[in-house]
Design a protein around this motif. Structure first.
Motif, PDB file in Angstrom:
ATOM      1  N   LEU A 225      12.667  -1.529 -10.088  1.00 45.43           N
ATOM      2  CA  LEU A 225      12.825  -1.821  -8.649  1.00 45.43           C
ATOM      3  C   LEU A 225      11.896  -1.090  -7.916  1.00 45.43           C
ATOM      4  O   LEU A 225      11.295  -0.221  -8.217  1.00 45.43           O
ATOM      5  N   THR A 226      11.566  -2.194  -6.778  1.00 45.12           N
ATOM      6  CA  THR A 226      10.718  -1.668  -5.719  1.00 45.12           C
ATOM      7  C   THR A 226      11.313  -1.668  -4.478  1.00 45.12           C
ATOM      8  O   THR A 226      12.262  -2.451  -4.062  1.00 45.12           O
ATOM      9  N   ILE A 227      11.235  -0.328  -3.953  1.00 46.98           N
ATOM     10  CA  ILE A 227      11.890   0.237  -2.657  1.00 46.98           C
ATOM     11  C   ILE A 227      10.911   0.324  -1.610  1.00 46.98           C
ATOM     12  O   ILE A 227      10.001   1.272  -1.933  1.00 46.98           O
ATOM     13  N   ALA A 228      11.058   0.025  -0.460  1.00 45.13           N
ATOM     14  CA  ALA A 228      10.483   0.408   0.912  1.00 45.13           C
ATOM     15  C   ALA A 228      10.952   0.541   1.683  1.00 45.13           C
ATOM     16  O   ALA A 228      12.157  -0.016   2.111  1.00 45.13           O
ATOM     17  N   GLN A 229      10.467   1.316   2.832  1.00 42.69           N
ATOM     18  CA  GLN A 229      11.153   1.683   4.156  1.00 42.69           C
ATOM     19  C   GLN A 229      10.226   1.952   5.237  1.00 42.69           C
ATOM     20  O   GLN A 229       9.064   2.400   4.786  1.00 42.69           O
ATOM     21  N   TYR A 230      10.596   1.554   6.651  1.00 40.37           N
ATOM     22  CA  TYR A 230       9.921   2.120   7.609  1.00 40.37           C
ATOM     23  C   TYR A 230      11.269   2.992   8.255  1.00 40.37           C
ATOM     24  O   TYR A 230      12.310   2.322   8.473  1.00 40.37           O
ATOM     25  N   ASP A 245      14.166  -6.109  -7.459  1.00 40.20           N
ATOM     26  CA  ASP A 245      13.334  -6.183  -8.991  1.00 40.20           C
ATOM     27  C   ASP A 245      11.904  -7.133  -8.534  1.00 40.20           C
ATOM     28  O   ASP A 245      11.314  -7.334  -9.542  1.00 40.20           O
ATOM     29  N   TYR A 246      11.942  -7.887  -7.386  1.00 39.09           N
ATOM     30  CA  TYR A 246      10.913  -8.825  -7.048  1.00 39.09           C
ATOM     31  C   TYR A 246       9.871  -7.957  -6.115  1.00 39.09           C
ATOM     32  O   TYR A 246      10.290  -7.679  -5.104  1.00 39.09           O
ATOM     33  N   ALA A 247       8.786  -7.579  -6.658  1.00 39.24           N
ATOM     34  CA  ALA A 247       7.849  -6.423  -6.263  1.00 39.24           C
ATOM     35  C   ALA A 247       7.393  -7.007  -4.557  1.00 39.24           C
ATOM     36  O   ALA A 247       7.321  -6.177  -3.777  1.00 39.24           O
ATOM     37  N   PRO A 248       7.158  -8.333  -4.619  1.00 44.35           N
ATOM     38  CA  PRO A 248       6.836  -8.873  -3.330  1.00 44.35           C
ATOM     39  C   PRO A 248       7.652  -8.791  -2.076  1.00 44.35           C
ATOM     40  O   PRO A 248       7.503  -9.201  -1.082  1.00 44.35           O
ATOM     41  N   VAL A 249       8.766  -8.125  -2.388  1.00 46.68           N
ATOM     42  CA  VAL A 249       9.853  -7.940  -1.314  1.00 46.68           C
ATOM     43  C   VAL A 249       9.314  -7.273  -0.149  1.00 46.68           C
ATOM     44  O   VAL A 249       9.812  -7.186   0.977  1.00 46.68           O
ATOM     45  N   VAL A 250       8.251  -6.344  -0.564  1.00 42.56           N
ATOM     46  CA  VAL A 250       7.572  -5.646   0.639  1.00 42.56           C
ATOM     47  C   VAL A 250       6.973  -6.541   1.639  1.00 42.56           C
ATOM     48  O   VAL A 250       7.094  -6.031   2.936  1.00 42.56           O
ATOM     49  N   THR A 251       6.684  -7.839   1.314  1.00 41.25           N
ATOM     50  CA  THR A 251       6.373  -8.722   2.309  1.00 41.25           C
ATOM     51  C   THR A 251       7.352  -8.794   3.197  1.00 41.25           C
ATOM     52  O   THR A 251       7.071  -9.042   4.292  1.00 41.25           O
ATOM     53  N   ASP A 252       8.568  -9.183   2.817  1.00 39.38           N
ATOM     54  CA  ASP A 252       9.784  -9.230   3.747  1.00 39.38           C
ATOM     55  C   ASP A 252       9.772  -8.037   4.614  1.00 39.38           C
ATOM     56  O   ASP A 252      10.018  -8.377   5.827  1.00 39.38           O
ATOM     57  N   LEU A 253       9.786  -6.904   4.232  1.00 31.10           N
ATOM     58  CA  LEU A 253       9.805  -5.473   4.931  1.00 31.10           C
ATOM     59  C   LEU A 253       8.670  -5.670   6.069  1.00 31.10           C
ATOM     60  O   LEU A 253       8.820  -5.407   7.367  1.00 31.10           O
ATOM     61  N   GLU A 254       7.208  -6.048   5.603  1.00 31.40           N
ATOM     62  CA  GLU A 254       6.307  -6.234   6.663  1.00 31.40           C
ATOM     63  C   GLU A 254       6.468  -7.408   7.555  1.00 31.40           C
ATOM     64  O   GLU A 254       6.419  -7.053   8.922  1.00 31.40           O
ATOM     65  N   THR A 255       6.947  -8.216   7.276  1.00 30.37           N
ATOM     66  CA  THR A 255       7.339  -9.351   8.257  1.00 30.37           C
ATOM     67  C   THR A 255       8.422  -9.098   9.211  1.00 30.37           C
ATOM     68  O   THR A 255       7.929  -9.315  10.481  1.00 30.37           O
TER      69      THR A 255
END
Lengths: 349, 170
Positions: A225-230, A245-255
């Motif tokens: 899993l890739t987990i990210a937060q602001y 489990d889809y690493a590019p999900v971080v792009t959604d966070l940035e968006t």
């Protein structure tokens, strides 16, 4: 005992729990109900109860009622429920990244009370320009002390957006990966063989406010899993969170982070802080301490920062007889109401 | 725990507090092994409920909210205690010496509770809500924010793990 049938084990387990809990907490232990305020729209200030652990055992029960009473009677915190936004119809031509297979937060449920918002959404006072095709669905009761919205297509939780209104302990603390102590089953659905691995940790400006950014991975039995937060740790506090489990999900966070404008901070102090005490001076009813902030993946390898903050700690926030010493190594976690320290956690203490 | 779980009457905070305070503290104590910490968590949950009462329709919704708040609060409490728990290898912390000593004289109960404390958090949460809270799979799923199917599989795996631990103790 291991030879018990499933039914016998079920029964024995239930009875053991009943016996222990009834013995530890008899009904007579219930303190009187606090005098709930009746004025409509009245807000309360959260008074963390952590300091109660330092009280003499003999007054613990009385203190429980007193603290609850104080909580209900106190006023002044900007913790009114987040306003429900209304759709504006305007749409930001931002294209979301590829669909994820699992982007729900750890505690999401399908309950919702408000109509989904699209276009430019107002989420707990923050303005979020949602990508084309996305909506924000209000799920208010997911996390105690927070209002939550699921952002994604069709109400999916590709990105979770929290506004935290309960300050202090249990409040806007981020999901910090702390070695193996993070509840891996919370994210994996089952126990993970190893703890999370911190990939990135820094401060950043998001939507006009200073935010903490963290990204970590967690090797679950079903995949990584890739987990990210602001996290915006000052009032009003917010958190934007992704897990997939889809690493590019971080792009959604940035968006979403780039498409969000937050209201200005209203308080001086962060709601929580952690770090090493660099100096402590006895002042009045306690100490003035300088805390050098540490962040990172584990208490043992927190990354030092150059951010230092002065806090006043009254002796009532500390264990009886506790003397702040061990300067440079003493680790404290602090909670504030935005203007003053309200509780202290001494890891392992 | 089940008394108010189907309560559809208007929200009555005094009644809810009188009925739910002790059961919620018991739930919290089973999850964090510390009555004082459980009381703190329950106190926080009621404060949060008080602030959100307008968004909760009735006693049922309030009970569900309180239960979730206590479970989440216990997770947070455990996270804060992570450092010390890690070094203690999940050895239980007696909350009341005399009472706990009497309790642990009941060998089977002590073994079961010791084994329960060694389970991963989610397994323990599911077993406590199921066996002590007497909640349905749907209610447990709602409380923990996980699918009902996960509740069932987690419960099954938790009992298997419990057997393994108990086998190791005997």
């Amino acid at each position: 005992m291991n030879a018990m049938s499933d039914e016998q084990l079920d029964q024995a387990l239930g009875q053991a729990m009943q016996r222990q809990s009834l013995q530890d907490i008899p009904a007579t232990r219930t303190p009187p109900a606090p005098p709930w305020a009746t004025e409509a729209g009245r807000t309360v200030t959260y008074v963390p109860a952590k300091s109660r652990r330092w009280l003499h055992a003999g007054i613990g029960v009385a203190a429980a009622a007193a603290v609850v009473t104080a909580v209900v009677l106190a006023t002044g915190h900007n913790g009114s429920p987040a306003p429900g936004g209304t759709p504006t119809g305007s749409t930001v031509p931002t294209t979301p990244s590829s669909p994820t297979t699992d982007a729900t937060g750890p505690t999401e449920t399908p309950a919702t009370t408000d109509a989904p918002q699209s276009g430019t959404a107002t989420l707990g006072g923050a303005t979020v320009a949602l990508p084309t095709g996305w909506s924000a669905v209000h799920r208010p009761n997911i996390l105690a002390g927070a209002d939550t919205w699921c952002l994604g297509e069709g109400g999916n939780c590709r990105v979770t957006f929290h506004r935290h209104d309960v300050v202090g302990y249990g409040g806007p603390e981020p999901e910090v990966p702390t070695g193996t102590t993070v509840a891996t089953s919370k994210y994996c659905g089952t126990d993970a063989p190893v703890g999370p691995v911190l990939i990135d940790s820094r401060t950043s400006t998001v939507g006009g406010r200073e935010a903490e950014y963290r990204k970590w991975t967690l090797d679950c039995p079903t995949g990584t899993l890739t987990i990210a937060q602001y996290v915006l740790p000052s009032a009003p506090a917010y958190e934007i969170f992704v897990k997939s489990d889809y690493a590019p999900v971080v792009t959604d966070l940035e968006t979403i982070a780039k498409a969000t404008t937050f209201p200005a901070a209203t308080g001086g102090l962060r709601y929580y802080d952690q770090g090493h005490v660099e100096s402590a001076t006895a002042v009045g009813d306690g100490y003035d301490i300088v805390l050098r902030r540490y962040t990172g993946s584990d208490v043992n390898d927190w990354v030092a920062t150059d951010v230092r903050t002065t806090y006043h700690l009254t002796t009532t926030l500390l264990p009886p007889g506790y003397v702040i010493g061990n300067l440079g190594r003493e680790v404290l976690q602090l909670y504030t109401d935005g203007t003053a320290a309200t509780s202290v956690v001494i890891p392992g203490g | 725990m089940t008394t108010a779980s189907h309560d559809t009457s208007p929200l009555d905070l005094d009644r809810l507090y009188a009925e739910q305070w002790a059961p919620l503290v018991r739930l919290g104590a089973l999850l964090v092994d510390d009555v004082g910490a459980a009381e703190d968590v329950v106190q926080d949950a009621f404060v949060s409920l008080y602030r959100r009462q307008d968004s909760l329709r009735n006693g049922y919704a309030a009970s569900a909210y309180l239960r979730s708040a206590v479970v989440n609060g216990c997770r947070s409490a455990l996270r804060h205690r992570g450092v010390v728990r890690r070094t203690m290898h999940l050895v239980a912390t007696p909350s009341d010496g005399a009472d706990r000593a009497r309790f642990e004289a009941v060998t089977d109960d002590a073994q079961l509770m010791s084994a329960l404390r060694q389970l991963p958090h989610q397994m323990r949460e599911v077993l406590v809500l199921r066996h002590w809270g007497a909640l349905t799979e749907a209610e447990i799923a709602e409380s923990l924010g996980i699918p009902a199917g996960t509740v069932k599989s987690t419960s099954s795996r938790a009992l298997s793990r419990l057997r393994e631990i108990l086998g190791g103790q005997s």
